[in-house]
Design a protein around this motif. Sequence first.
Motif, PDB file in Angstrom:
ATOM      1  N   LEU A  97      37.064 -37.458  -6.407  1.00  0.00           N
ATOM      2  CA  LEU A  97      36.523 -36.373  -7.222  1.00  0.00           C
ATOM      3  C   LEU A  97      37.322 -35.093  -6.975  1.00  0.00           C
ATOM      4  N   THR A  98      37.912 -34.558  -8.039  1.00  0.00           N
ATOM      5  CA  THR A  98      38.716 -33.335  -7.893  1.00  0.00           C
ATOM      6  C   THR A  98      38.130 -32.158  -8.670  1.00  0.00           C
ATOM      7  N   SER A  99      37.155 -32.436  -9.534  1.00  0.00           N
ATOM      8  CA  SER A  99      36.482 -31.360 -10.262  1.00  0.00           C
ATOM      9  C   SER A  99      35.243 -31.953 -10.907  1.00  0.00           C
ATOM     10  N   VAL A 100      34.358 -31.068 -11.383  1.00  0.00           N
ATOM     11  CA  VAL A 100      33.175 -31.544 -12.096  1.00  0.00           C
ATOM     12  C   VAL A 100      32.682 -30.448 -13.032  1.00  0.00           C
ATOM     13  N   THR A 101      32.172 -30.878 -14.179  1.00  0.00           N
ATOM     14  CA  THR A 101      31.513 -29.973 -15.109  1.00  0.00           C
ATOM     15  C   THR A 101      30.036 -30.323 -15.133  1.00  0.00           C
ATOM     16  N   ILE A 102      29.184 -29.299 -15.126  1.00  0.00           N
ATOM     17  CA  ILE A 102      27.738 -29.510 -15.107  1.00  0.00           C
ATOM     18  C   ILE A 102      27.144 -28.979 -16.399  1.00  0.00           C
ATOM     19  N   MET A 103      26.303 -29.797 -17.027  1.00  0.00           N
ATOM     20  CA  MET A 103      25.639 -29.363 -18.252  1.00  0.00           C
ATOM     21  C   MET A 103      24.194 -29.843 -18.265  1.00  0.00           C
ATOM     22  N   LEU A 104      23.409 -29.254 -19.153  1.00  0.00           N
ATOM     23  CA  LEU A 104      22.001 -29.611 -19.319  1.00  0.00           C
ATOM     24  C   LEU A 104      21.822 -30.297 -20.673  1.00  0.00           C
ATOM     25  N   CYS A 105      20.674 -30.951 -20.839  1.00  0.00           N
ATOM     26  CA  CYS A 105      20.465 -31.643 -22.112  1.00  0.00           C
ATOM     27  C   CYS A 105      19.729 -30.782 -23.124  1.00  0.00           C
ATOM     28  N   ASP A 106      19.287 -29.582 -22.729  1.00  0.00           N
ATOM     29  CA  ASP A 106      18.477 -28.798 -23.672  1.00  0.00           C
ATOM     30  C   ASP A 106      19.193 -27.542 -24.180  1.00  0.00           C
ATOM     31  N   GLN A 107      20.533 -27.569 -24.162  1.00  0.00           N
ATOM     32  CA  GLN A 107      21.307 -26.503 -24.797  1.00  0.00           C
ATOM     33  C   GLN A 107      22.013 -27.134 -26.004  1.00  0.00           C
ATOM     34  N   PRO A 108      21.362 -27.182 -27.158  1.00  0.00           N
ATOM     35  CA  PRO A 108      21.867 -27.992 -28.269  1.00  0.00           C
ATOM     36  C   PRO A 108      23.165 -27.488 -28.884  1.00  0.00           C
ATOM     37  N   PHE A 109      23.582 -26.277 -28.545  1.00  0.00           N
ATOM     38  CA  PHE A 109      24.798 -25.746 -29.165  1.00  0.00           C
ATOM     39  C   PHE A 109      26.046 -25.950 -28.305  1.00  0.00           C
ATOM     40  N   VAL A 110      25.903 -26.680 -27.216  1.00  0.00           N
ATOM     41  CA  VAL A 110      27.079 -27.062 -26.425  1.00  0.00           C
ATOM     42  C   VAL A 110      27.897 -28.072 -27.227  1.00  0.00           C
ATOM     43  N   THR A 111      29.196 -27.829 -27.300  1.00  0.00           N
ATOM     44  CA  THR A 111      30.099 -28.752 -27.997  1.00  0.00           C
ATOM     45  C   THR A 111      31.154 -29.257 -27.018  1.00  0.00           C
ATOM     46  N   SER A 112      31.837 -30.325 -27.417  1.00  0.00           N
ATOM     47  CA  SER A 112      32.918 -30.817 -26.553  1.00  0.00           C
ATOM     48  C   SER A 112      34.029 -29.771 -26.467  1.00  0.00           C
ATOM     49  N   ALA A 113      34.249 -29.012 -27.545  1.00  0.00           N
ATOM     50  CA  ALA A 113      35.274 -27.959 -27.520  1.00  0.00           C
ATOM     51  C   ALA A 113      34.929 -26.885 -26.503  1.00  0.00           C
ATOM     52  N   LEU A 114      33.641 -26.545 -26.395  1.00  0.00           N
ATOM     53  CA  LEU A 114      33.215 -25.548 -25.398  1.00  0.00           C
ATOM     54  C   LEU A 114      33.482 -26.074 -23.988  1.00  0.00           C
ATOM     55  N   LEU A 115      33.143 -27.329 -23.744  1.00  0.00           N
ATOM     56  CA  LEU A 115      33.358 -27.912 -22.415  1.00  0.00           C
ATOM     57  C   LEU A 115      34.845 -27.951 -22.076  1.00  0.00           C
ATOM     58  N   GLU A 116      35.668 -28.249 -23.072  1.00  0.00           N
ATOM     59  CA  GLU A 116      37.117 -28.259 -22.848  1.00  0.00           C
ATOM     60  C   GLU A 116      37.632 -26.853 -22.562  1.00  0.00           C
ATOM     61  N   GLU A 117      37.014 -25.851 -23.192  1.00  0.00           N
ATOM     62  CA  GLU A 117      37.434 -24.460 -22.970  1.00  0.00           C
ATOM     63  C   GLU A 117      37.224 -24.035 -21.517  1.00  0.00           C
ATOM     64  N   LEU A 118      36.204 -24.599 -20.872  1.00  0.00           N
ATOM     65  CA  LEU A 118      35.990 -24.307 -19.444  1.00  0.00           C
ATOM     66  C   LEU A 118      37.221 -24.699 -18.633  1.00  0.00           C
ATOM     67  N   LEU A 119      37.755 -25.886 -18.902  1.00  0.00           N
ATOM     68  CA  LEU A 119      38.920 -26.384 -18.154  1.00  0.00           C
ATOM     69  C   LEU A 119      40.168 -25.576 -18.481  1.00  0.00           C
ATOM     70  N   VAL A 120      40.332 -25.256 -19.761  1.00  0.00           N
ATOM     71  CA  VAL A 120      41.497 -24.461 -20.175  1.00  0.00           C
ATOM     72  C   VAL A 120      41.471 -23.101 -19.485  1.00  0.00           C
ATOM     73  N   THR A 121      40.286 -22.522 -19.394  1.00  0.00           N
ATOM     74  CA  THR A 121      40.153 -21.211 -18.762  1.00  0.00           C
ATOM     75  C   THR A 121      40.440 -21.296 -17.265  1.00  0.00           C
ATOM     76  N   HIS A 122      40.027 -22.393 -16.634  1.00  0.00           N
ATOM     77  CA  HIS A 122      40.363 -22.591 -15.218  1.00  0.00           C
ATOM     78  C   HIS A 122      41.878 -22.629 -15.037  1.00  0.00           C
ATOM     79  N   THR A 123      42.567 -23.379 -15.890  1.00  0.00           N
ATOM     80  CA  THR A 123      44.027 -23.490 -15.789  1.00  0.00           C
ATOM     81  C   THR A 123      44.691 -22.125 -16.006  1.00  0.00           C
ATOM     82  N   ARG A 124      44.167 -21.375 -16.961  1.00  0.00           N
ATOM     83  CA  ARG A 124      44.771 -20.088 -17.315  1.00  0.00           C
ATOM     84  C   ARG A 124      44.531 -19.027 -16.248  1.00  0.00           C
TER      85      ARG A 124
END
Length: 196
Positions: A97-124
């Motif tokens: 395990l080198t990283s992890v993203t945590i999400m909840l099931c009751d935030q209906p406006f979360v998208t895969s693009a948003l989750l990917e943006e977290l990783l992009v922002t970490h890299t940047r």
Amino acid sequence: MSSPIILLAAGSSSRLGQPKQLLPYQGQTLLRRAAETAIAAAAGAAVVVVTGALHQKLLPELEGLPVHVVRNPHWADGMGSSLKAGLACLDALPQPLTSVTIMLCDQPFVTSALLEELLVTHTRTGRPIVASAYQEASGVPVFFAREALSLLRNLLATAGAAQLIRQHAELVATISFPKGAIDVDTPEQYAALLAE
């Protein structure tokens, strides 16, 4: 670039009076929607769904999906205990395990693009924690890089990721997610969601 994802779905929805995970929204339950979003964002990395109070009721919603389901028997202790159950599952997998993203099931406006943006922002930015910012606070979904995983592992059972974000602000970058403030804890919030 991808990260394993822990999807927390262990609560009993006591304030709502019915399982929030199974509420329908746009033709799917909130749980199925969140799980499919996680799978798309993980892009082949592991997705762990942590259940608890409603384990048996939730299993049919996850049928056929490439996820690991873990029941946290100590779900009532708090979000930290469910996070640790998810981490234990990821640690048991062959790839380290080198990283992890945590999400909840009751935030209906979360998208895969948003989750990917977290990783992009970490890299940047190089920041080891990247959180979502809404309503003058920062919270989930949140990404933890390798150097921040020990913070998660040492979290108290009663605490959540938001506490780490507040305590270690110097490690945190954020992305804007105004609709992250929309979640489903009460019948009124669900009614407001359907009226969106």
